[in-house]
Structures are given as structure tokens and as C-alpha cells.
Design an enzyme around this catalytic site. Sequence first.
Site, short mmCIF file in Angstrom:
data_model
loop_
_atom_site.label_atom_id
_atom_site.label_comp_id
_atom_site.label_asym_id
_atom_site.label_seq_id
_atom_site.Cartn_x
_atom_site.Cartn_y
_atom_site.Cartn_z
N GLY A 178 -3.60 -3.64 -4.32
CA GLY A 178 -2.80 -2.74 -4.20
C GLY A 178 -2.81 -1.45 -5.40
O GLY A 178 -2.83 -2.35 -6.07
N PRO A 179 -2.29 -0.95 -5.11
CA PRO A 179 -1.52 0.24 -6.42
C PRO A 179 -0.60 -0.32 -7.49
O PRO A 179 -0.01 -1.39 -6.78
CB PRO A 179 -1.71 1.45 -5.74
CG PRO A 179 -2.08 1.02 -3.94
CD PRO A 179 -1.79 -0.13 -4.34
N PRO A 180 -0.53 -0.70 -7.91
CA PRO A 180 0.77 -0.17 -9.14
C PRO A 180 2.24 -0.40 -8.49
O PRO A 180 2.14 0.71 -7.81
CB PRO A 180 0.15 0.28 -10.53
CG PRO A 180 -0.70 0.97 -10.34
CD PRO A 180 -1.41 1.35 -8.87
N GLY A 181 2.80 -1.27 -8.54
CA GLY A 181 3.92 -1.02 -8.59
C GLY A 181 4.96 -0.55 -6.47
O GLY A 181 5.62 -0.89 -5.84
N GLY A 192 4.63 -3.96 -5.47
CA GLY A 192 5.26 -5.27 -4.95
C GLY A 192 4.33 -6.56 -5.19
O GLY A 192 4.80 -7.14 -4.57
N GLU A 198 -8.31 13.88 7.78
CA GLU A 198 -8.28 12.48 8.94
C GLU A 198 -8.63 12.15 10.09
O GLU A 198 -9.30 11.59 10.98
CB GLU A 198 -7.21 11.50 8.22
CG GLU A 198 -7.43 11.39 6.60
CD GLU A 198 -8.37 9.97 6.28
OE1 GLU A 198 -9.59 8.96 7.09
OE2 GLU A 198 -8.60 10.67 5.50
N HIS A 242 -11.86 12.63 11.31
CA HIS A 242 -12.71 11.42 11.16
C HIS A 242 -11.80 11.04 12.82
O HIS A 242 -13.24 11.01 14.17
CB HIS A 242 -12.28 10.30 10.91
CG HIS A 242 -12.81 10.36 9.63
ND1 HIS A 242 -14.40 10.77 9.59
CD2 HIS A 242 -12.16 10.70 8.22
CE1 HIS A 242 -14.48 10.81 7.64
NE2 HIS A 242 -12.94 10.97 6.88
P1 ADP Z 1 3.17 -4.54 -8.49
O1 ADP Z 1 3.03 -6.35 -8.92
O2 ADP Z 1 2.67 -3.91 -7.84
O3 ADP Z 1 2.87 -3.84 -10.14
P2 ADP Z 1 5.98 -4.66 -8.61
O4 ADP Z 1 6.00 -6.58 -7.43
O5 ADP Z 1 5.84 -5.35 -10.04
O6 ADP Z 1 5.11 -4.12 -8.75
O7 ADP Z 1 7.08 -4.11 -8.26
C1 ADP Z 1 7.77 -3.88 -9.92
C2 ADP Z 1 9.81 -3.31 -8.62
O8 ADP Z 1 9.58 -2.75 -7.82
C3 ADP Z 1 9.96 -4.50 -8.31
O9 ADP Z 1 11.18 -5.42 -9.22
C4 ADP Z 1 10.83 -4.04 -7.32
O10 ADP Z 1 12.73 -3.90 -7.80
C5 ADP Z 1 10.30 -2.51 -6.56
N1 ADP Z 1 9.03 -2.58 -5.71
C6 ADP Z 1 8.02 -2.51 -5.55
N2 ADP Z 1 7.54 -2.62 -4.61
C7 ADP Z 1 8.47 -2.80 -3.53
C8 ADP Z 1 8.86 -3.51 -2.10
N3 ADP Z 1 7.47 -3.60 -1.21
N4 ADP Z 1 10.88 -3.27 -1.77
C9 ADP Z 1 11.21 -3.56 -2.72
N5 ADP Z 1 11.06 -3.95 -4.04
C10 ADP Z 1 9.76 -3.23 -5.14
ZN ZN Z 2 -13.03 10.83 5.12
#
Ligand code: ADP
Ligand code: ZN
Length: 595
Positions: free
Chosen positions: A177-180, A182, A400, A403
Amino acid sequence: MKTDTVQSAYSTFLEQVNQAQVQQVTIGRDFRRDGKAERIDYTLKPEFGRQRYTTRPVGSTDEVVKTLKEQGVQFNLASEPLPTAGIVGLLISSGMMFGALALAAKFSRAGGVGAATSMGKTKARSYGKSKTGVTFADVAGVDEAKQELQEVVDFLANGDKYRQLGAKIPKGVLLVGPPGTGKTLLAKAIAGEAGVPFLSMAGSEFVEMFVGVGASRVRDLFNKAKRQAPCIVFIDELDAVGKTRGGNPTGGNDEREQTLNQLLTEMDGFDGNDGVIVIAATNRPETLDPALRRPGRFDRQVLVDRPDKSGRLEILQVHGRGVALGEDVNLAEIAAQTAGFAGADLANLVNEAALMAARNNRQAVLMADFGEAIERVIAGLEKRSRVLTTAERQTVAYHEVGHALVGALMPGGNRVTKISIVPRGLGALGYTLQMPENDRFLMLEDELRGQLATLLGGRAAEEIVFGKVSTGASDDIQKATDLAEKAVTEYGMSASLGPVAFAKASAQFLDGGSDRRTTSPEVATEIDRQVNLLLNNARSMAIDILRLNRGLLESATQTLLETEVLDGEQLRAMLTQAQAPAELQAWLAGGYSVV
Ligand code: ADP
Ligand code: ZN
Ligand code: MG
């Protein structure tokens, strides 16, 4: 070989931290100085540079730790002296491996601290039983992923149940999945939920300067894991080790390849039933070596996607828990204004808002603080082009629904199960999820045409509504062209060419794609003509369908813009009124002539 390490001034480092440019920090001791001097290794966020940096702090690092916490920068304390990567990195930036090896030998002889040997040891951060302190309750807005991972928790917590039944427990789960979004958080939550140790390591930490070090780290990590089973081994940034092998004929990737090979060997060498489950995360699944996905390795993939509106609300609630929120704060409204934000962006947003309130000497965070914080965060995200403008969202929504509408009428039985305009970051802006009613191995000619029209339906909608098309349809066109080409050259579905296979059966284990057999120029021209005809017919069918159902196209798009996601039920309810144009009716009745 990994990217070079750059020595930077401590003042530069502090500045980079304060400007929120720093991604990840490792604070440790420099063994070249008898482990007394402190050293900081760090990386910047990708948009500020991809190199690794090293610096030597002036004075104590306590202050830095505080700032890092405030800035939300990931950091850890190395349990062992940091390897010589930094300094050597400067010397061999041009890739003189021999020099590096000679130096390594020198250090290990002179170092006395056991340089080379300790380097091979994993720096894996190990947390004891459920010490990650994270549970599923801390992860919000990614329900589908959570559901799939619930099973993994059960494997770990109640392994005996499965073993008694003789069931094979999966070994590897890949979070994509995309960065950030979770992924790291989810992996920790699995360990927390199952109450098992969590051994974690970033892919980039495996890929060290000296040939063989990465491989021995992998070995060490797995040995540790086997001793602690049941437990989770978590490999973050798998792409750093797992890139497709053999890309570099000069052998410059030897180290990474050795590390990857070792990882594959280790994964083959134990059984899921031993109680070790390997979880890995990546933002770039497309770069991974296919060998990693073979059965018995990372054979489960879990998509951790950006949250939709209701998901964003849940995440805001999670992160709002620790913050004094003012009476006027409406989290649902904030969720509505933050399309495209990932979990980390939302966490960052809450924090920014709190800082804003503190700056204004307020007791609680007000809606106005959130408003300002949203602007700040969006400004940061726009640099990474993650947030869609209103016009872009509209285009994606029409696309979308296009489609979905065409798909609803065309034969092929692939009902659309979900459409979304939550940006995904893995290429597509929005997406339409199609599920075959049953597992289908054979596609009838009608269905193939239906597929083609459905694929081109997105672009057709853009054409009708805006009179022009965007670049967002390139993937659809690629897929449609491939399918049409197959229809003509492999399935023999073109009357003028007959049942001749023009494509050589592609070697399954090579990525060569399909080569055409040698044909006369006339035949080659005819193939192109037939492919073209199939695609153009599909396009005009899609356009006719959308023209006839223009009202429906508009209303469904409006709904999608509001809710961001439409599931199969909602769609079907909406699209039952769709009408088939006369030519499609004729086609369905069997009157459609074969090209
Ligand atoms: P990834 O590993 O996908 O890049 P992280 O798990 O490192 O993302 O997310 C970084 C921070 O962002 C987490 O420590 C949390 O504080 C917050 N965060 C990211 N996704 C979520 C989520 N789905 N629910 C709650 N907090 C999240
Ligand atoms: Zn398309
Ligand atoms: Mg992560």
C-alpha cells in the site's frame, strides 16, 4: 550496492530535522571510537534526497530525541555500535569494492570491538511479549486489511488448533500500500493482538556495505526468530532487498542479491507451523522479485489502502483521543475535506492542529486550527501530488462511473463490486473493482468484447462529458490493447485471419512477453487492422451506451463525488435503470457480426 552515505554537519542535521525533512534516524555509538562517541545515521524523506547521511552530534543527544518526538520522526537507538558504512561510504562512492573489503579487514583486525563479526548480527529491534503495545484498535479505516490479518493473529495465538487439524499455516504475508497507510502499525498490531514477540528490521538495514553482511543478518534474524517462536518477523521496506534480481550485469547488486537469496533460503527453510510468520511491507510491489511471491513465501498479499471518508473519520477519532478538542470541532467535516490523506497524514494533521492551538495559547484545539493545519498538510502533500484538485476528482469520478455503467450492460458477467475515487498512489487515481461471478477460465467472444468496452468505458465517459480525455486512462488502454491483441493473435477470434495462433506460446518463467511468429507483412498489417477494429468497435459501443444513459452517468457521478466509494449493492441499485442501445440489443440477440 546501496546508495552512498554522506557525512553532514551536525548543524545541517538539526536544520533538516526542524524543517521536517528527516525520515528516519538511528542513534548509536561509533565503534571506531571504542563505542564512546555518539553517531547519528539518518535518511531524508524521498523528496529531499535518497542518500543516507551520518553525523556526529555535539554534546548530548537528549535534546535531539525530544525534537524528533515532537516532529514525529521515526527514530531508534542502535543496540550495537553502528557499522563503518558512513565513512567507508565516502571512500568508495565510485564503487571500488576492493578498497572497501580491504578496509573492512583492517577494521576487524584493528578494531578489537569485533567489527566484522558484530556487523553481521542483526540490529533487529525485538519487543517482548505484546510489548509493541499496539492493537487493532489503534489502526483505523483499513477494515478489509484488518479482517484478513485477524486470521494471522489466530494462527499465532492458537497455532495448536491448526496444527492438530493438519492445516498449513501461511509463512509470509505481504502488506502492500501507499506510504503512511499504517502497514508498519498493522504489523505491530498483529504482534500485540497475538501477544507474541515482534522482530523488526527495515530492508535497507540488511543491505549494508560489505558483501555478505546482509545475508548474515538475514540468517541471524531468522535464527533469533526460531528460538522465540511463536513470533513475528517484520521486514519493512522489503523493496530495498527484494528488487528483481539480475538487473545489473556489472554485478553491482551482488550484495543485495545475496541478501535476497538468503531471505528466500530462510523462508524455504522453515515451516509456517513452526510458529514464525514473516510479515513484510512495501510501497512498491511492482519492483519485487517474482520469486518472493511463490507459494511458501509471501503467498498472501494484503492491500492496505488509503482510507475513504468514513475511514478517515475513524482515524481522526483514534488520533483525536489524546488531544483536547474544542466544542466546535467536527471531525466528520474534517474527514470530508481530507480526501487522499493517508493515516500518517491525518495523524500529522491532528498534531499540526494541536501545535497551532498551542501557538495561540489556547486550552483546546478549535476547528479554525484544523482549517489552518489542513492547508499546511495539503501544501506538503501537493508537492508529492497526492491530493486531487476538484477538477481532477470530477474527471476521475466520471471515468469510474463510465466503467461501471458500461460494465453493467455488457455481457461478460463481471459485475462491478466497488468503485472509488480515493486516490491510491499505486498508479491509478480511482479504481473500479470487477469480480467475475464465478471463477472463469474461458471467455466467450461476447464477453471479450464486453470486457473491451468496459475497459474503454472510463475514457469514453471523459470524452462525452469533457470533450477530451485525460492521461488517466493509459492503463485501461494498455489492458484493452493487450486483450484485443490476444483475441486476434492467440484466441483466433478474428474471422479474416482465422484460427491461427500468431503469438508464440510465451515461456511461462521468462518475462519475455509473447513474441509473434514470423508473418508476412500483409498478415501483420491485417493483425493490426483487426486489433484496431476490435478496439474501435468497443469504444463506439461504450460511447453509445453512455450517451443513451447520460442522466444516469451524471447522477451516479454526483453520488460518487459525495461518498467517494460506491459498493456493488449501491451500484446495482443505481444502475438497474441503465438502458441498452439498439445495437447492443441486436448484438445480445446474436445479430452482431463477427469482425
Ligand atoms: P506505513 O508503514 O504504511 O508507511 P505507518 O504504519 O508507518 O505507515 O504509519 C505512520 C503513522 O501514521 C502511524 O504510526 C500512525 O500514527 C499513523 N497511521 C497511519 N495509518 C493509520 C491508520 N490506519 N490508523 C491510525 N493511525 C494511522
Ligand atoms: Zn479506468
Ligand atoms: Mg512503514
